[in-house]
Design a protein around this motif. Structure first.
Motif, short mmCIF file in Angstrom:
data_model
loop_
_atom_site.label_atom_id
_atom_site.label_comp_id
_atom_site.label_asym_id
_atom_site.label_seq_id
_atom_site.Cartn_x
_atom_site.Cartn_y
_atom_site.Cartn_z
N PRO A 254 -5.63 -8.22 -24.09
CA PRO A 254 -5.31 -8.55 -22.48
C PRO A 254 -4.94 -6.87 -22.20
O PRO A 254 -5.20 -6.52 -20.95
CB PRO A 254 -4.44 -9.22 -21.91
N SER A 255 -4.80 -6.05 -23.51
CA SER A 255 -4.55 -4.62 -23.09
C SER A 255 -5.76 -4.33 -22.80
O SER A 255 -5.92 -2.88 -21.99
CB SER A 255 -3.35 -4.43 -24.61
N ALA A 256 -7.02 -4.87 -23.86
CA ALA A 256 -7.90 -3.73 -23.27
C ALA A 256 -8.65 -3.85 -21.83
O ALA A 256 -9.26 -4.01 -21.31
CB ALA A 256 -8.74 -4.23 -24.32
N ASP A 257 -8.39 -5.48 -21.39
CA ASP A 257 -8.86 -5.92 -20.18
C ASP A 257 -8.25 -5.30 -18.94
O ASP A 257 -8.46 -4.80 -18.21
CB ASP A 257 -8.51 -6.84 -19.90
N ILE A 258 -6.87 -4.75 -19.22
CA ILE A 258 -5.81 -3.75 -18.19
C ILE A 258 -6.66 -2.72 -18.39
O ILE A 258 -6.65 -1.97 -17.09
CB ILE A 258 -4.32 -4.22 -18.56
N ALA A 259 -6.72 -1.71 -19.60
CA ALA A 259 -7.04 -0.69 -19.49
C ALA A 259 -8.32 -0.47 -19.00
O ALA A 259 -8.52 1.15 -18.51
CB ALA A 259 -7.29 0.37 -21.18
N ASP A 260 -9.18 -1.84 -19.05
CA ASP A 260 -10.50 -1.48 -18.67
C ASP A 260 -10.75 -1.49 -16.95
O ASP A 260 -11.72 -0.89 -15.95
CB ASP A 260 -11.79 -2.15 -18.96
N ARG A 261 -10.23 -1.58 -16.42
CA ARG A 261 -10.18 -2.17 -14.40
C ARG A 261 -9.35 -0.65 -13.86
O ARG A 261 -9.09 -0.18 -14.54
CB ARG A 261 -8.81 -3.34 -14.77
N PRO A 262 -10.32 -0.50 -13.09
CA PRO A 262 -10.20 1.30 -13.11
C PRO A 262 -8.81 0.93 -11.81
O PRO A 262 -8.67 -0.13 -10.94
CB PRO A 262 -11.06 1.17 -12.11
N ARG A 263 -8.18 2.08 -11.43
CA ARG A 263 -7.53 2.08 -10.66
C ARG A 263 -6.38 3.74 -10.41
O ARG A 263 -6.90 4.48 -11.02
CB ARG A 263 -5.75 1.05 -11.60
N PHE B 118 3.22 0.54 -20.29
CA PHE B 118 3.26 1.26 -20.79
C PHE B 118 1.91 2.51 -21.73
O PHE B 118 2.36 0.81 -22.72
CB PHE B 118 4.24 2.46 -21.41
N PRO B 119 1.44 2.64 -21.64
CA PRO B 119 -0.06 2.29 -22.74
C PRO B 119 0.81 2.70 -24.34
O PRO B 119 1.46 3.79 -24.13
CB PRO B 119 -1.66 2.85 -22.53
N GLY B 120 0.37 3.17 -25.65
CA GLY B 120 0.31 3.16 -26.55
C GLY B 120 0.05 2.92 -27.51
O GLY B 120 0.28 0.99 -28.27
N GLY B 121 -1.05 3.11 -28.50
CA GLY B 121 -0.99 2.22 -29.77
C GLY B 121 -2.38 1.49 -29.78
O GLY B 121 -2.04 0.32 -30.38
N GLY B 122 -3.40 1.48 -28.94
CA GLY B 122 -3.95 0.42 -28.38
C GLY B 122 -3.39 -0.63 -27.54
O GLY B 122 -3.79 -1.91 -27.45
N THR B 123 -1.97 -1.30 -27.22
CA THR B 123 -1.54 -2.32 -26.91
C THR B 123 -0.63 -1.36 -25.70
O THR B 123 0.04 -0.07 -25.83
CB THR B 123 -0.63 -2.83 -27.19
N TYR B 124 -0.45 -2.09 -24.07
CA TYR B 124 0.71 -1.41 -23.18
C TYR B 124 2.12 -2.14 -23.80
O TYR B 124 1.96 -3.58 -24.32
CB TYR B 124 0.15 -2.39 -21.87
N ALA B 125 3.31 -1.68 -23.36
CA ALA B 125 4.71 -2.23 -24.03
C ALA B 125 4.79 -2.50 -22.52
O ALA B 125 5.18 -1.77 -21.12
CB ALA B 125 5.30 -1.01 -24.44
N LEU B 126 5.96 -3.56 -22.11
CA LEU B 126 6.51 -4.21 -21.05
C LEU B 126 8.38 -3.87 -21.30
O LEU B 126 8.59 -4.55 -22.69
CB LEU B 126 6.51 -5.67 -21.49
N PRO B 127 8.66 -2.92 -21.21
CA PRO B 127 9.94 -2.61 -20.42
C PRO B 127 11.07 -4.19 -20.68
O PRO B 127 10.55 -4.76 -19.42
CB PRO B 127 10.31 -1.68 -19.44
N LEU B 128 11.98 -4.56 -21.18
CA LEU B 128 12.69 -5.10 -20.46
C LEU B 128 14.58 -5.06 -20.52
O LEU B 128 14.71 -4.01 -20.93
CB LEU B 128 12.78 -6.13 -21.58
N LYS B 129 14.82 -5.29 -19.01
CA LYS B 129 15.95 -4.97 -18.55
C LYS B 129 16.93 -5.18 -19.12
O LYS B 129 16.83 -6.62 -18.99
CB LYS B 129 15.85 -4.91 -16.65
N ALA B 130 17.81 -4.90 -19.13
CA ALA B 130 19.43 -5.22 -19.32
C ALA B 130 19.75 -6.76 -18.59
O ALA B 130 19.92 -7.54 -19.26
CB ALA B 130 20.46 -4.43 -19.36
N ALA B 131 19.64 -6.33 -17.42
CA ALA B 131 20.02 -7.81 -16.74
C ALA B 131 18.96 -8.47 -17.03
O ALA B 131 19.11 -9.84 -16.70
CB ALA B 131 19.49 -7.19 -15.14
#
Length: 95
Positions: free
Chosen positions: A27-36, A60-73
């Motif tokens: 899915p990271s590759a699919d996201i990266a391929d979408r124009p924006r 955020f991209p990095g190392g071939g995948t995207y990272a999703l930050p998880l808020k403390a809340a």
């Protein structure tokens, strides 16, 4: 684009108490391929849901995948933390 995946929570080695999960490679590759429109750090706007908690953020991209930050809340509301495996629903925004 909607994505559902399961991943383990990890703490970013460079900063204590910053937690993330990685979007799987396909899915990271699919996201990266979408124009924006270009955004800072090549980030992509998303709406994420874990359990009963939904929030707007960016991945955020990095190392071939995207990272999703998880808020403390989110961690607190869902009673989750480092090493826990969670299911994430991700709505990827086009703009």
């Amino acid at each position: 684009m909607r994505i559902r995946f399961t991943a383990s929570i990890y703490e970013w080695a460079a900063r204590r108490n910053w937690f993330f999960v990685d979007v799987p490679p396909e899915p990271s590759a699919d996201i990266a391929d979408r124009p924006r429109m270009p955004r800072g750090f090549d980030s992509v706007r998303v709406t994420a849901t874990v359990g009963t908690t939904t929030w707007n953020t960016s991945i955020f991209p990095g190392g071939g995948t995207y990272a999703l930050p998880l808020k403390a809340a989110v961690l607190k509301a869902e009673g989750i933390g480092r090493g826990d495996e969670i299911t994430v629903d991700l709505d990827v925004h086009d703009g």
